[in-house]
Design a protein around this motif. Structure first.
Motif, PDB file in Angstrom:
ATOM      1  N   ASP A  32       0.806  -1.368   0.002  1.00 24.19           N
ATOM      2  CA  ASP A  32      -0.016   0.120   0.088  1.00 24.19           C
ATOM      3  C   ASP A  32       0.764   1.365  -0.190  1.00 24.19           C
ATOM      4  N   CYS A  33       2.234   1.089   0.051  1.00 15.97           N
ATOM      5  CA  CYS A  33       3.042   2.112  -0.020  1.00 15.97           C
ATOM      6  C   CYS A  33       2.871   3.169  -1.161  1.00 15.97           C
ATOM      7  N   TRP A  95       7.395 -10.687   0.205  1.00 20.49           N
ATOM      8  CA  TRP A  95       8.119  -9.453   0.539  1.00 20.49           C
ATOM      9  C   TRP A  95       8.764  -9.079  -0.905  1.00 20.49           C
ATOM     10  N   ARG A  96       9.487 -10.071  -1.632  1.00 22.81           N
ATOM     11  CA  ARG A  96      10.270  -9.450  -2.974  1.00 22.81           C
ATOM     12  C   ARG A  96       9.172  -8.929  -3.850  1.00 22.81           C
ATOM     13  N   ALA A 101       6.636  -4.585  -6.978  1.00 23.51           N
ATOM     14  CA  ALA A 101       5.270  -3.797  -7.122  1.00 23.51           C
ATOM     15  C   ALA A 101       5.282  -2.495  -6.955  1.00 23.51           C
ATOM     16  N   CYS A 102       5.892  -2.341  -5.533  1.00 25.15           N
ATOM     17  CA  CYS A 102       5.792  -0.894  -4.971  1.00 25.15           C
ATOM     18  C   CYS A 102       6.756   0.093  -5.861  1.00 25.15           C
ATOM     19  N   LYS A 103       7.911  -0.556  -6.177  1.00 29.49           N
ATOM     20  CA  LYS A 103       9.023   0.108  -6.803  1.00 29.49           C
ATOM     21  C   LYS A 103       8.329   0.721  -8.236  1.00 29.49           C
ATOM     22  N   ASP A 107       7.973   4.632  -9.560  1.00 29.16           N
ATOM     23  CA  ASP A 107       8.590   4.920 -10.802  1.00 29.16           C
ATOM     24  C   ASP A 107       7.412   5.306 -11.648  1.00 29.16           C
ATOM     25  N   ASN A 108       6.468   4.592 -11.864  1.00 26.56           N
ATOM     26  CA  ASN A 108       5.233   4.998 -12.769  1.00 26.56           C
ATOM     27  C   ASN A 108       4.751   6.323 -12.516  1.00 26.56           C
ATOM     28  N   MET A 109       4.422   6.678 -10.985  1.00 24.30           N
ATOM     29  CA  MET A 109       4.024   7.870 -10.461  1.00 24.30           C
ATOM     30  C   MET A 109       5.196   9.214 -10.836  1.00 24.30           C
TER      31      MET A 109
END
Length: 230
Positions: A32-33, A95-96, A101-103, A107-109
């Motif tokens: 959710d980060c 976790w990986r 997914a968060c990274k 990056d997309n944002m």
């Protein structure tokens, strides 16, 4: 009344469950980060600390299993240890994936802001902090490599535990086979003893009949010689 060893095993199991739940909660926070990368790095540091504590407690539980007096209890705790280790490997995989997914989302944002933000203060701030973002990205890469190393270690420990369980199972099976063989030998010995007892009784009876026949013959001869007129 439970022994101190049972209490320690139960406490260790409860702590393992606690760390497992805490890890799952932090992984969800990573999913959710919304960013920035520094927030993700902080979450990774926290989950890595929980994983280290969890791994130590699993190792403690495995050591407690080796100290048990009965084989059945030892095998039961080892099976629980292996189950917890597999759960930890599953959490490490999650976790990986959450990190990747968060990274990707961050990056997309950033790309979207660069494309639509023009030369806004936000964009200029992004450019100023570019070096910090690169450093955070390197930290995430290092965290992912650490995850891979931890998973390799856990796989190796799982293989060792499975080997121990297999060896213990073979030992129990061999012991059962020995007990079966001993039981068969005992039954055979019992049959032989009964057979010899019956034969001894038969021999005694035959000896008694032989003596009776002998005495009867002697009496008959004496009777014929001493009292022939009867």
């Amino acid at each position: 009344m439970a022994s101190s060893e049972d209490v320690n095993v139960r406490i260790c199991g409860q702590e393992i469950i606690k760390y497992d739940l805490e890890i799952k909660a932090i992984i969800q926070d990573i999913i959710d980060c919304p960013g920035p990368l520094s927030a993700l790095t902080d979450l990774n540091s926290r989950v890595k600390e929980k994983f280290n504590k969890l791994r130590l407690r699993i190792q403690d539980l495995e050591q407690m299993a080796q100290e048990q007096d009965t084989e059945s209890t030892r095998l039961s705790i080892l099976m629980e240890t292996e189950s917890q280790r597999r759960q930890m490997l599953s959490n490490q995989t999650a976790w990986r994936k959450a990190n990747l997914a968060c990274k990707l989302a961050i990056d997309n944002m950033e790309k979207d802001e660069l494309l639509h933000g023009g030369d806004s203060p936000s964009t200029r701030q992004r450019k100023v902090t570019k070096e910090s973002l690169v450093e955070s990205s390197s930290s995430i890469t290092e965290s992912l490599m650490s995850i891979s190393r931890m998973m390799s270690e856990q796989v190796k420990q799982s293989e060792d535990t499975i080997g121990t369980l297999a060896t213990s199972s073979r030992t129990v099976q061999e012991t059962n086979e020995e007990f079966k063989s001993m039981t068969g030998t005992i039954h055979l010995g019992r049959k032989l003893i009964l057979k010899y007892n019956r034969r001894e009784l038969t021999d005694k009876l035959l000896i008694f009949l032989a003596f009776a026949l002998f005495f009867a013959t002697v009496l008959y001869i004496l009777k014929k010689r001493l009292i022939p007129f009867i």
